[in-house]
Motif scaffolding. Structure first.
Motif, PDB file in Angstrom:
ATOM      1  N   ASP A 140       0.815  -1.221   0.000  1.00 26.41           N
ATOM      2  CA  ASP A 140       0.000   0.000   0.000  1.00 26.41           C
ATOM      3  C   ASP A 140       0.845   1.266   0.000  1.00 26.41           C
ATOM      4  OD1 ASP A 140      -2.332  -1.503  -0.024  1.00 26.41           O
ATOM      5  OD2 ASP A 140      -2.450  -1.581   2.162  1.00 26.41           O
ATOM      6  N   GLY A 141       1.904   1.277  -0.815  1.00 26.32           N
ATOM      7  CA  GLY A 141       2.733   2.470  -0.966  1.00 26.32           C
ATOM      8  C   GLY A 141       3.783   2.671   0.108  1.00 26.32           C
ATOM      9  N   VAL A 142       3.867   1.767   1.075  1.00 26.06           N
ATOM     10  CA  VAL A 142       4.867   1.868   2.147  1.00 26.06           C
ATOM     11  C   VAL A 142       5.827   0.690   1.998  1.00 26.06           C
ATOM     12  CG1 VAL A 142       5.240   1.862   4.642  1.00 26.06           C
ATOM     13  CG2 VAL A 142       3.209   2.957   3.702  1.00 26.06           C
ATOM     14  N   HIS A 143       7.122   0.974   2.060  1.00 26.26           N
ATOM     15  CA  HIS A 143       8.135  -0.083   1.972  1.00 26.26           C
ATOM     16  C   HIS A 143       8.472  -0.547   3.383  1.00 26.26           C
ATOM     17  CE1 HIS A 143       8.368   1.624  -1.995  1.00 26.26           C
ATOM     18  NE2 HIS A 143       8.964   0.524  -2.377  1.00 26.26           N
ATOM     19  N   LEU A 144       8.159  -1.799   3.657  1.00 19.83           N
ATOM     20  CA  LEU A 144       8.342  -2.357   4.992  1.00 19.83           C
ATOM     21  C   LEU A 144       9.619  -3.184   5.074  1.00 19.83           C
ATOM     22  CD1 LEU A 144       4.727  -3.682   5.528  1.00 19.83           C
ATOM     23  CD2 LEU A 144       5.709  -1.569   6.428  1.00 19.83           C
ATOM     24  N   PRO A 145      10.404  -2.966   6.130  1.00 22.19           N
ATOM     25  CA  PRO A 145      11.539  -3.863   6.334  1.00 22.19           C
ATOM     26  C   PRO A 145      11.047  -5.182   6.899  1.00 22.19           C
ATOM     27  CG  PRO A 145      11.514  -2.150   8.010  1.00 22.19           C
ATOM     28  CD  PRO A 145      10.367  -1.878   7.090  1.00 22.19           C
ATOM     29  N   ARG A 146      11.573  -6.242   6.356  1.00 26.30           N
ATOM     30  CA  ARG A 146      11.360  -7.587   6.859  1.00 26.30           C
ATOM     31  C   ARG A 146      12.730  -8.229   6.953  1.00 26.30           C
ATOM     32  NH1 ARG A 146       6.252  -9.843   3.636  1.00 26.30           N
ATOM     33  NH2 ARG A 146       4.667  -8.573   4.636  1.00 26.30           N
ATOM     34  N   TRP A 147      12.767  -9.482   7.333  1.00 33.50           N
ATOM     35  CA  TRP A 147      14.047 -10.135   7.582  1.00 33.50           C
ATOM     36  C   TRP A 147      14.067 -11.506   6.944  1.00 33.50           C
ATOM     37  CZ3 TRP A 147      17.287  -6.742   9.787  1.00 33.50           C
ATOM     38  CH2 TRP A 147      16.695  -5.642  10.415  1.00 33.50           C
ATOM     39  N   VAL A 148      15.215 -11.858   6.378  1.00 34.69           N
ATOM     40  CA  VAL A 148      15.453 -13.204   5.848  1.00 34.69           C
ATOM     41  C   VAL A 148      16.694 -13.752   6.538  1.00 34.69           C
ATOM     42  CG1 VAL A 148      14.355 -12.787   3.611  1.00 34.69           C
ATOM     43  CG2 VAL A 148      16.806 -12.341   3.887  1.00 34.69           C
ATOM     44  N   LEU A 149      16.761 -15.064   6.643  1.00 36.63           N
ATOM     45  CA  LEU A 149      17.933 -15.701   7.232  1.00 36.63           C
ATOM     46  C   LEU A 149      19.134 -15.474   6.313  1.00 36.63           C
ATOM     47  CD1 LEU A 149      16.324 -19.043   8.428  1.00 36.63           C
ATOM     48  CD2 LEU A 149      17.193 -17.204   9.901  1.00 36.63           C
ATOM     49  N   GLU A 150      20.298 -15.177   6.890  1.00 36.78           N
ATOM     50  CA  GLU A 150      21.504 -15.024   6.086  1.00 36.78           C
ATOM     51  C   GLU A 150      21.881 -16.334   5.409  1.00 36.78           C
ATOM     52  OE1 GLU A 150      24.980 -13.245   7.733  1.00 36.78           O
ATOM     53  OE2 GLU A 150      24.018 -11.301   7.972  1.00 36.78           O
TER      54      GLU A 150
END
Length: 152
Positions: A140-150
């Motif tokens: 919805d027009g907002v860039h959200l930080p999320r996390w992935v395993l390295e």
């Protein structure tokens, strides 16, 4: 009500004046943290605020981080905390301690890829101390930080 099969995030952030730069940088795919601009202090702070809690300076800058961190804590809500999340259960909420700023901890979700659903990582893959990397997804027009395993 949002469609949980297509929406990756059902609670949107509400940026304020102090936090607006965080979201502007996130839109560029950058994880930045507000930092005191007084050279004698130079401490990072989160959440963003007008005054440094350490030296009381009103001067600040936004420093780019590597986006790397480690899982400091996590929870798998049972039952889901909000009814709109029921179709995504089980899902996780994690607290990430940033590598460059261990006192800075951000809340998010561990996902298999930036645009993967909130329930894309099996709960047995979650562990305290696991190394993670920030990724960003637009909702919805907002860039959200999320996390992935390295190391998936």
């Amino acid at each position: 009500m949002a469609d949980p099969t297509t929406d990756h995030h059902l609670l949107a952030p509400v940026p304020d004046d102090d936090g607006a730069p965080f979201w502007e940088y996130a839109a560029r795919g950058e994880l930045r943290v507000q930092t005191c601009a007084d050279p004698a202090c130079a401490r990072p702070r989160f959440p963003p605020r007008p005054c440094c809690p350490h030296c009381r300076s009103f001067d600040s800058e936004w420093r780019r981080t590597s986006g790397r961190g480690r899982i400091w804590s996590y929870v798998i809500p049972h039952p889901p905390l909000l009814p709109a999340y029921a179709a995504l259960a089980p899902y996780n909420a994690i607290v990430v301690e940033l590598a460059e700023a261990p006192r800075i901890r951000l809340v998010g979700n561990l996902v298999a890829a930036a645009d993967a659903p909130l329930n894309s990582v099996p709960r047995e893959r979650l562990r305290i101390g696991a190394k993670v990397q920030a990724v960003f997804t637009e909702v919805d027009g907002v860039h959200l930080p999320r996390w992935v395993l390295e190391r998936p």
